[in-house]
Design a protein around this motif. Structure first.
Motif, PDB file in Angstrom:
ATOM      1  N   TYR A 116       9.872  53.063   2.644  1.00  0.00           N
ATOM      2  CA  TYR A 116      10.402  52.891   1.209  1.00  0.00           C
ATOM      3  C   TYR A 116       9.929  51.636   0.418  1.00  0.00           C
ATOM      4  O   TYR A 116      10.010  51.500  -0.548  1.00  0.00           O
ATOM      5  CB  TYR A 116      12.104  52.687   1.285  1.00  0.00           C
ATOM      6  CG  TYR A 116      12.490  53.920   1.573  1.00  0.00           C
ATOM      7  CD1 TYR A 116      12.393  55.066   2.154  1.00  0.00           C
ATOM      8  CD2 TYR A 116      14.053  53.607   1.968  1.00  0.00           C
ATOM      9  CE1 TYR A 116      12.637  56.161   2.394  1.00  0.00           C
ATOM     10  CE2 TYR A 116      14.878  54.767   2.367  1.00  0.00           C
ATOM     11  CZ  TYR A 116      14.245  55.849   2.557  1.00  0.00           C
ATOM     12  OH  TYR A 116      15.127  56.941   3.241  1.00  0.00           O
ATOM     13  N   LYS A 176      23.082  58.584   8.640  1.00  0.00           N
ATOM     14  CA  LYS A 176      23.847  58.445   7.454  1.00  0.00           C
ATOM     15  C   LYS A 176      23.929  60.177   6.886  1.00  0.00           C
ATOM     16  O   LYS A 176      23.132  60.318   5.988  1.00  0.00           O
ATOM     17  CB  LYS A 176      23.060  57.765   6.582  1.00  0.00           C
ATOM     18  CG  LYS A 176      23.383  56.222   6.307  1.00  0.00           C
ATOM     19  CD  LYS A 176      22.847  55.634   5.086  1.00  0.00           C
ATOM     20  CE  LYS A 176      21.613  54.876   5.483  1.00  0.00           C
ATOM     21  NZ  LYS A 176      21.197  53.880   4.170  1.00  0.00           N
ATOM     22  N   GLU A 213      13.832  57.366  16.410  1.00  0.00           N
ATOM     23  CA  GLU A 213      13.984  56.783  15.171  1.00  0.00           C
ATOM     24  C   GLU A 213      15.074  55.852  15.020  1.00  0.00           C
ATOM     25  O   GLU A 213      16.154  55.943  15.835  1.00  0.00           O
ATOM     26  CB  GLU A 213      14.253  58.333  14.113  1.00  0.00           C
ATOM     27  CG  GLU A 213      14.479  58.053  12.859  1.00  0.00           C
ATOM     28  CD  GLU A 213      13.207  57.393  12.272  1.00  0.00           C
ATOM     29  OE1 GLU A 213      12.893  56.317  12.258  1.00  0.00           O
ATOM     30  OE2 GLU A 213      12.788  58.186  11.118  1.00  0.00           O
ATOM     31  N   ASP A 214      14.870  55.074  14.084  1.00  0.00           N
ATOM     32  CA  ASP A 214      16.035  54.039  13.744  1.00  0.00           C
ATOM     33  C   ASP A 214      17.256  54.632  12.959  1.00  0.00           C
ATOM     34  O   ASP A 214      18.341  54.504  13.366  1.00  0.00           O
ATOM     35  CB  ASP A 214      15.408  52.651  13.090  1.00  0.00           C
ATOM     36  CG  ASP A 214      14.609  52.971  11.895  1.00  0.00           C
ATOM     37  OD1 ASP A 214      14.422  54.207  11.673  1.00  0.00           O
ATOM     38  OD2 ASP A 214      14.377  51.903  11.156  1.00  0.00           O
ATOM     39  N   ILE A 215      16.750  55.365  11.844  1.00  0.00           N
ATOM     40  CA  ILE A 215      17.751  55.799  11.202  1.00  0.00           C
ATOM     41  C   ILE A 215      17.511  57.130  10.435  1.00  0.00           C
ATOM     42  O   ILE A 215      16.376  57.276   9.957  1.00  0.00           O
ATOM     43  CB  ILE A 215      18.497  54.754  10.195  1.00  0.00           C
ATOM     44  CG1 ILE A 215      19.548  55.116   9.189  1.00  0.00           C
ATOM     45  CG2 ILE A 215      17.212  54.297   9.118  1.00  0.00           C
ATOM     46  CD1 ILE A 215      20.178  54.047   8.497  1.00  0.00           C
ATOM     47  N   ASP A 239      18.366  59.289   7.362  1.00  0.00           N
ATOM     48  CA  ASP A 239      18.888  58.992   5.870  1.00  0.00           C
ATOM     49  C   ASP A 239      18.912  60.421   5.191  1.00  0.00           C
ATOM     50  O   ASP A 239      19.780  61.364   5.425  1.00  0.00           O
ATOM     51  CB  ASP A 239      18.155  58.013   5.169  1.00  0.00           C
ATOM     52  CG  ASP A 239      18.839  57.588   3.899  1.00  0.00           C
ATOM     53  OD1 ASP A 239      20.022  57.972   3.810  1.00  0.00           O
ATOM     54  OD2 ASP A 239      18.245  56.719   3.341  1.00  0.00           O
ATOM     55  N   THR A 240      18.078  60.529   4.377  1.00  0.00           N
ATOM     56  CA  THR A 240      17.799  61.814   3.785  1.00  0.00           C
ATOM     57  C   THR A 240      17.348  62.979   4.872  1.00  0.00           C
ATOM     58  O   THR A 240      17.603  64.353   4.393  1.00  0.00           O
ATOM     59  CB  THR A 240      16.819  62.083   2.817  1.00  0.00           C
ATOM     60  OG1 THR A 240      15.356  61.555   3.302  1.00  0.00           O
ATOM     61  CG2 THR A 240      17.169  60.832   1.598  1.00  0.00           C
ATOM     62  N   GLY A 241      16.655  62.685   5.674  1.00  0.00           N
ATOM     63  CA  GLY A 241      16.323  63.561   6.841  1.00  0.00           C
ATOM     64  C   GLY A 241      14.829  63.801   6.656  1.00  0.00           C
ATOM     65  O   GLY A 241      13.966  64.553   7.355  1.00  0.00           O
ATOM     66  N   LEU A 242      14.216  63.383   5.410  1.00  0.00           N
ATOM     67  CA  LEU A 242      13.108  63.786   5.105  1.00  0.00           C
ATOM     68  C   LEU A 242      11.967  63.550   5.974  1.00  0.00           C
ATOM     69  O   LEU A 242      10.864  64.200   6.183  1.00  0.00           O
ATOM     70  CB  LEU A 242      12.622  63.421   3.572  1.00  0.00           C
ATOM     71  CG  LEU A 242      13.306  64.138   2.351  1.00  0.00           C
ATOM     72  CD1 LEU A 242      13.221  63.402   1.214  1.00  0.00           C
ATOM     73  CD2 LEU A 242      12.834  65.370   2.367  1.00  0.00           C
ATOM     74  N   THR A 243      11.953  62.216   6.566  1.00  0.00           N
ATOM     75  CA  THR A 243      10.903  61.611   7.396  1.00  0.00           C
ATOM     76  C   THR A 243      10.679  62.526   8.546  1.00  0.00           C
ATOM     77  O   THR A 243       9.870  62.894   9.251  1.00  0.00           O
ATOM     78  CB  THR A 243      11.183  60.054   7.844  1.00  0.00           C
ATOM     79  OG1 THR A 243      11.278  59.293   6.326  1.00  0.00           O
ATOM     80  CG2 THR A 243       9.889  59.604   8.451  1.00  0.00           C
ATOM     81  N   PHE A 249      23.288  50.720   2.451  1.00  0.00           N
ATOM     82  CA  PHE A 249      22.038  50.252   2.926  1.00  0.00           C
ATOM     83  C   PHE A 249      22.047  49.067   4.040  1.00  0.00           C
ATOM     84  O   PHE A 249      22.775  48.027   3.647  1.00  0.00           O
ATOM     85  CB  PHE A 249      21.075  49.647   1.824  1.00  0.00           C
ATOM     86  CG  PHE A 249      19.628  49.685   2.357  1.00  0.00           C
ATOM     87  CD1 PHE A 249      18.785  50.686   2.227  1.00  0.00           C
ATOM     88  CD2 PHE A 249      18.997  48.417   2.621  1.00  0.00           C
ATOM     89  CE1 PHE A 249      17.460  50.588   2.467  1.00  0.00           C
ATOM     90  CE2 PHE A 249      17.668  48.316   2.947  1.00  0.00           C
ATOM     91  CZ  PHE A 249      16.841  49.451   3.043  1.00  0.00           C
ATOM     92  N   VAL A 250      21.150  49.287   5.211  1.00  0.00           N
ATOM     93  CA  VAL A 250      21.661  48.264   6.417  1.00  0.00           C
ATOM     94  C   VAL A 250      20.420  47.764   6.936  1.00  0.00           C
ATOM     95  O   VAL A 250      19.327  48.135   6.571  1.00  0.00           O
ATOM     96  CB  VAL A 250      22.308  49.232   7.681  1.00  0.00           C
ATOM     97  CG1 VAL A 250      23.744  49.616   7.334  1.00  0.00           C
ATOM     98  CG2 VAL A 250      21.378  50.411   7.962  1.00  0.00           C
ATOM     99  N   LEU A 264      15.622  47.109  11.323  1.00  0.00           N
ATOM    100  CA  LEU A 264      15.769  47.567  10.000  1.00  0.00           C
ATOM    101  C   LEU A 264      15.334  46.560   8.868  1.00  0.00           C
ATOM    102  O   LEU A 264      15.760  45.470   9.028  1.00  0.00           O
ATOM    103  CB  LEU A 264      16.673  48.494   9.542  1.00  0.00           C
ATOM    104  CG  LEU A 264      16.923  49.769  10.412  1.00  0.00           C
ATOM    105  CD1 LEU A 264      17.553  49.527  11.717  1.00  0.00           C
ATOM    106  CD2 LEU A 264      17.536  50.662   9.520  1.00  0.00           C
TER     107      LEU A 264
HETATM  108  P1  IMP Z   1      14.958  59.578   5.553  1.00  0.00           P
HETATM  109  O1  IMP Z   1      13.455  59.939   5.257  1.00  0.00           O
HETATM  110  O2  IMP Z   1      15.476  59.360   4.071  1.00  0.00           O
HETATM  111  O3  IMP Z   1      15.743  59.930   6.389  1.00  0.00           O
HETATM  112  O4  IMP Z   1      14.588  57.933   5.828  1.00  0.00           O
HETATM  113  C1  IMP Z   1      14.365  57.395   6.912  1.00  0.00           C
HETATM  114  C2  IMP Z   1      13.845  56.072   7.017  1.00  0.00           C
HETATM  115  O5  IMP Z   1      14.107  55.399   5.983  1.00  0.00           O
HETATM  116  C3  IMP Z   1      13.942  55.318   8.004  1.00  0.00           C
HETATM  117  O6  IMP Z   1      13.199  55.410   9.154  1.00  0.00           O
HETATM  118  C4  IMP Z   1      13.847  53.799   7.633  1.00  0.00           C
HETATM  119  O7  IMP Z   1      12.975  53.156   7.941  1.00  0.00           O
HETATM  120  C5  IMP Z   1      14.237  54.044   6.046  1.00  0.00           C
HETATM  121  N1  IMP Z   1      15.990  53.999   5.848  1.00  0.00           N
HETATM  122  C6  IMP Z   1      16.690  54.657   5.387  1.00  0.00           C
HETATM  123  N2  IMP Z   1      18.033  53.988   5.370  1.00  0.00           N
HETATM  124  C7  IMP Z   1      17.778  52.709   5.551  1.00  0.00           C
HETATM  125  C8  IMP Z   1      18.608  51.577   5.836  1.00  0.00           C
HETATM  126  O8  IMP Z   1      19.777  51.640   5.362  1.00  0.00           O
HETATM  127  N3  IMP Z   1      18.059  50.515   5.838  1.00  0.00           N
HETATM  128  C9  IMP Z   1      16.675  50.320   6.264  1.00  0.00           C
HETATM  129  N4  IMP Z   1      15.902  51.485   6.165  1.00  0.00           N
HETATM  130  C10 IMP Z   1      16.400  52.770   5.770  1.00  0.00           C
END
Ligand code: IMP
Length: 172
Positions: free
Chosen positions: A67, A128, A96-98, A100-104, A149-150, A155
């Motif tokens: 991001y 999340k 993976e660390d986290i 979130d939306t799951g898109l990655t 946001f963590v 992270l």
């Molecule tokens: P997603 O594609 O929205 O699931 O995002 C996954 C990626 O976003 C993670 O691998 C993190 O690098 C970053 N990310 C999502 N939420 C957080 C957060 O709360 N803190 C820091 N990085 C985050």
């Protein structure tokens, strides 16, 4: 300077990683999985996790666009650094660390599946679920956390805070 509230202490994280490692070691007994760490956020988790595994493992890394200094997903995923070796015929575990939306993760699962691994599973330290945009199966999850946001434990926010030993909530 932002305020930081501890969400998960270093001890809680360590305890849970030991439990996850036990389960993964049981499930992969007699095998030699390839752990694919997602850079940069997962490097701390990956390095702690592998030291509690009692099976042989291989390690590789893949880097995807993050991001940047923003705290919400653009939905656009780009590979910045690819794996070093072929994963064809291998038992692959994405680390993976986290989620979130799951898109990655959704993108990575599609991308890595097309390279014909023998199996492909997902380990995440944090989930999340409230912000999920695409459904996918996470095979091993450390903690489900609220929609905050963590930072810390690998992270970042704009590349800061990765070295914090506790996982903290970033208060703007
Ligand atoms: P997603 O594609 O929205 O699931 O995002 C996954 C990626 O976003 C993670 O691998 C993190 O690098 C970053 N990310 C999502 N939420 C957080 C957060 O709360 N803190 C820091 N990085 C985050």
């Amino acid at each position: 300077m932002e305020n930081k509230e501890v969400l998960l202490s270093a001890e809680q994280i360590d305890q849970r990683i030991q439990e996850m490692a036990k389960q993964i070691s049981r499930d992969y007994q007699g095998k030699r999985p390839l752990l694919v760490g997602i850079l940069k956020g997962a490097f701390v988790f990956l390095s702690d996790l592998i030291r509690y595994l009692d099976i042989p493992v291989e390690i590789d890394f893949i880097a995807v666009s993050s991001y940047g200094a923003d705290t919400s997903s653009s939905g656009v995923v780009r590979i910045l650094k690819d794996l070093e070796h072929s994963i064809q015929g291998k038992e692959v575990l994405i680390v993976e660390d986290i989620v979130d939306t799951g898109l990655t993760l959704n993108y990575l699962i599609d991308n890595l599946s097309s390279r014909q691994p023998k199996s492909l599973k997902v380990i995440t330290l944090l989930d999340k679920p409230d912000r999920r945009k695409v459904e996918m199966k996470v095979d091993y999850c450390g903690f489900k956390i609220p929609d905050r946001f963590v930072i810390g434990y690998g992270l970042d926010y704009g590349e800061d805070y990765r070295q914090l030993t506790d996982l903290c909530i970033l208060e703007p």
